[in-house]
Write a protein that holds these residues in place. Structure first.
Motif, PDB file in Angstrom:
ATOM      1  N   CYS A   1      63.910  30.565  15.305  1.00  8.63           N
ATOM      2  CA  CYS A   1      65.288  30.484  15.794  1.00  8.63           C
ATOM      3  C   CYS A   1      65.506  31.403  16.988  1.00  8.63           C
ATOM      4  O   CYS A   1      66.185  31.044  17.955  1.00  8.63           O
ATOM      5  N   ARG A   2      64.921  32.597  16.952  1.00 10.79           N
ATOM      6  CA  ARG A   2      65.058  33.519  18.091  1.00 10.79           C
ATOM      7  C   ARG A   2      64.349  32.966  19.324  1.00 10.79           C
ATOM      8  O   ARG A   2      64.828  33.102  20.442  1.00 10.79           O
TER       9      ARG A   2
ATOM     10  N   ARG B   1      63.975  29.926  20.129  1.00 15.47           N
ATOM     11  CA  ARG B   1      64.797  28.841  20.671  1.00 15.47           C
ATOM     12  C   ARG B   1      66.100  29.368  21.258  1.00 15.47           C
ATOM     13  O   ARG B   1      66.833  28.622  21.889  1.00 15.47           O
ATOM     14  N   GLY B   2      66.435  30.624  21.019  1.00 15.96           N
ATOM     15  CA  GLY B   2      67.683  31.206  21.508  1.00 15.96           C
ATOM     16  C   GLY B   2      68.860  30.879  20.612  1.00 15.96           C
ATOM     17  O   GLY B   2      70.013  31.055  21.010  1.00 15.96           O
ATOM     18  N   GLU B   3      68.618  30.410  19.406  1.00 15.43           N
ATOM     19  CA  GLU B   3      69.688  30.037  18.487  1.00 15.43           C
ATOM     20  C   GLU B   3      70.195  31.219  17.662  1.00 15.43           C
ATOM     21  O   GLU B   3      71.167  31.089  16.934  1.00 15.43           O
TER      22      GLU B   3
ATOM     23  N   ASP C   1      70.851  35.637  17.519  1.00 13.55           N
ATOM     24  CA  ASP C   1      70.892  36.886  18.279  1.00 13.55           C
ATOM     25  C   ASP C   1      69.770  37.813  17.823  1.00 13.55           C
ATOM     26  O   ASP C   1      68.996  37.484  16.943  1.00 13.55           O
TER      27      ASP C   1
END
Length: 157
Positions: free
Chosen positions: A39-40, A42-44, A46
């Motif tokens: 998730c990180r 992908r930038g999804e 913080d």
């Protein structure tokens, strides 16, 4: 089944249960960290890490022994001493090399086990002895067959 046997078996099951729960808990945390990483990437998500959930590692109430049930377990038969749970690569090499130095002119793997005080893993012992043969420190005096182990001879340099 005698009461002592039952109690030993129950304690072994409880220890296995605790180990299984720990493995499942660690697998869950590993999967969660992997998902966070994806998730990180992908930038999804913080930069703040997720708080791990509180996973109970204790026995369920039904399986927890009561004070009235607890009886002293009969002493178990001693197992042969085992090598340290986790050794560095060079530690086993140094231990076996030191044991070889104390061996008579011709010896086998059982002699090394007696000198060490425990039986090293078969693959580890075989690899180290093979390396010592390749290095020229040992020679094969008699190849093993069936239940007869290979006998090694020290080579003087």
């Amino acid at each position: 089944m005698s009461p002592g046997d039952y109690e030993r078996f129950r304690l072994q099951l409880e220890a296995q249960f605790r180990a299984d729960v720990e493995l499942l808990s660690e697998a869950y945390r590993t999967k969660l960290r992997a998902y966070e990483t994806v998730c990180r990437a992908r930038g999804e998500l913080d930069a703040q890490p997720w708080a791990p959930p509180d996973v109970s590692r204790s026995l369920p109430e039904a399986a927890a022994p009561s004070a009235a049930e607890e009886t002293p377990a009969a002493p178990e038969a001693p197992f042969p001493p085992q090598p340290p749970a986790k050794t560095r690569a060079y530690e086993m090499l140094n231990a076996i090399s030191g044991a070889v130095a104390q061996m008579p002119e011709v010896f086998d793997k059982h002699d090394i086990g007696r000198a060490l005080g425990f039986a090293p893993r078969r693959a580890t012992l075989s690899r180290i002895l093979g390396d010592l043969v390749l290095d020229g420190a040992l020679a094969i005096a008699e190849a093993g067959t069936g239940k007869r182990p290979t006998r090694f001879r020290k080579v003087s340099r």
